[in-house]
Write an enzyme that holds these catalytic residues in place. Structure first.
Site, PDB file in Angstrom:
ATOM      1  N   ASP A  18      -6.747  -0.254   0.933  1.00  0.00           N
ATOM      2  CA  ASP A  18      -6.737  -0.229   2.389  1.00  0.00           C
ATOM      3  C   ASP A  18      -8.071  -0.795   2.870  1.00  0.00           C
ATOM      4  O   ASP A  18      -8.826  -1.377   2.091  1.00  0.00           O
ATOM      5  CB  ASP A  18      -6.498   1.193   2.907  1.00  0.00           C
ATOM      6  CG  ASP A  18      -7.663   2.113   2.603  1.00  0.00           C
ATOM      7  OD1 ASP A  18      -8.595   1.709   1.896  1.00  0.00           O
ATOM      8  OD2 ASP A  18      -7.639   3.254   3.103  1.00  0.00           O
ATOM      9  N   LYS A  63       0.833  -1.205   0.000  1.00  0.00           N
ATOM     10  CA  LYS A  63       0.000   0.000   0.000  1.00  0.00           C
ATOM     11  C   LYS A  63       0.865   1.252   0.000  1.00  0.00           C
ATOM     12  O   LYS A  63       0.667   2.171  -0.811  1.00  0.00           O
ATOM     13  CB  LYS A  63      -0.922   0.005   1.215  1.00  0.00           C
ATOM     14  CG  LYS A  63      -1.713   1.294   1.378  1.00  0.00           C
ATOM     15  CD  LYS A  63      -2.424   1.339   2.712  1.00  0.00           C
ATOM     16  CE  LYS A  63      -2.995   2.714   2.985  1.00  0.00           C
ATOM     17  NZ  LYS A  63      -3.614   2.823   4.325  1.00  0.00           N
TER      18      LYS A  63
END
Length: 207
Positions: free
Chosen positions: A138, A120
């Site tokens: 996320d 991420k």
């Protein structure tokens, strides 16, 4: 989810949340990576408030490497998980200096080898630093994309791949912050506020 409905959803998100997210204050690539690392499980506001003092106290990457860990912890103690983040940032900067001459690499494969940098963080960095298209998954993106039928994967990597197929590439970089805003205010994890949702007409989820 049809392509036509996907297009309508993306247009609605663009109108509601905009197409460009203001980035963190930085003058070097290692600072941007550091800021993104700090933002994990913290708000952008917390990070924005901490950055001026952090950059003043540690104006270059060598200052991070040479400083006692306690000094770095003190500079970011207003941010959640600051002890873990301070340790990871220091180790990350050490590795950048030792293996990359103080520069942040430009591939996900290299980035995820850095301490404290996951997929991420790496994807966000590449998008913000170089405009490289990438989908960042996320908890909000994972939850909402499954609720509206864009993805069915059981983990973030699977959902990332599904979203890259479902969404036009020009939307990849901004879908993250748009769904974060939507997930915080409307489509929350505990209870979705469907009656307030701008995406309700295209969503099959019932809560």
């Amino acid at each position: 989810m049809t392509k036509e409905n996907t297009k309508k959803i993306l247009n609605t998100l663009d109108k509601e949340y905009g197409t460009v997210k203001e980035g963190f204050v930085h003058t070097a690539d290692w600072q941007l990576l550091t800021a993104i690392m700090l933002s994990a499980q913290s708000t952008d506001k917390q990070v924005d408030e901490a950055l001026p003092g952090l950059w003043a106290g540690f104006p270059d990457i060598s200052a991070i490497v040479g400083a006692p860990l306690e000094d770095l912890e003190e500079a970011i103690k207003s941010i959640g998980l600051y002890k873990v983040k301070a340790r990871n940032i220091k180790k990350c900067c050490e590795m950048l200096c030792e293996e990359y001459n103080g520069k942040v690499p430009k591939t996900i494969e290299e980035l995820v080898k850095l301490p404290g940098v996951g997929r991420k963080t790496a994807t966000l960095f590449l998008a913000d630093a170089y405009g490289i298209p990438g989908v960042t998954v996320d908890t909000h993106v994972f939850r909402i994309s499954k609720r509206i039928g864009w993805a069915a994967g059981s983990n973030p990597v699977q959902v990332e791949k599904e979203l890259m197929k479902a969404l036009p590439k020009e939307h990849w970089n901004r879908i993250n912050f748009q769904l974060i805003y939507h997930g915080r205010s409307v489509c929350t994890a505990r209870k979705a506020r469907c009656e307030q949702c701008i995406l309700q007409k295209w969503c099959d989820a019932v809560f």
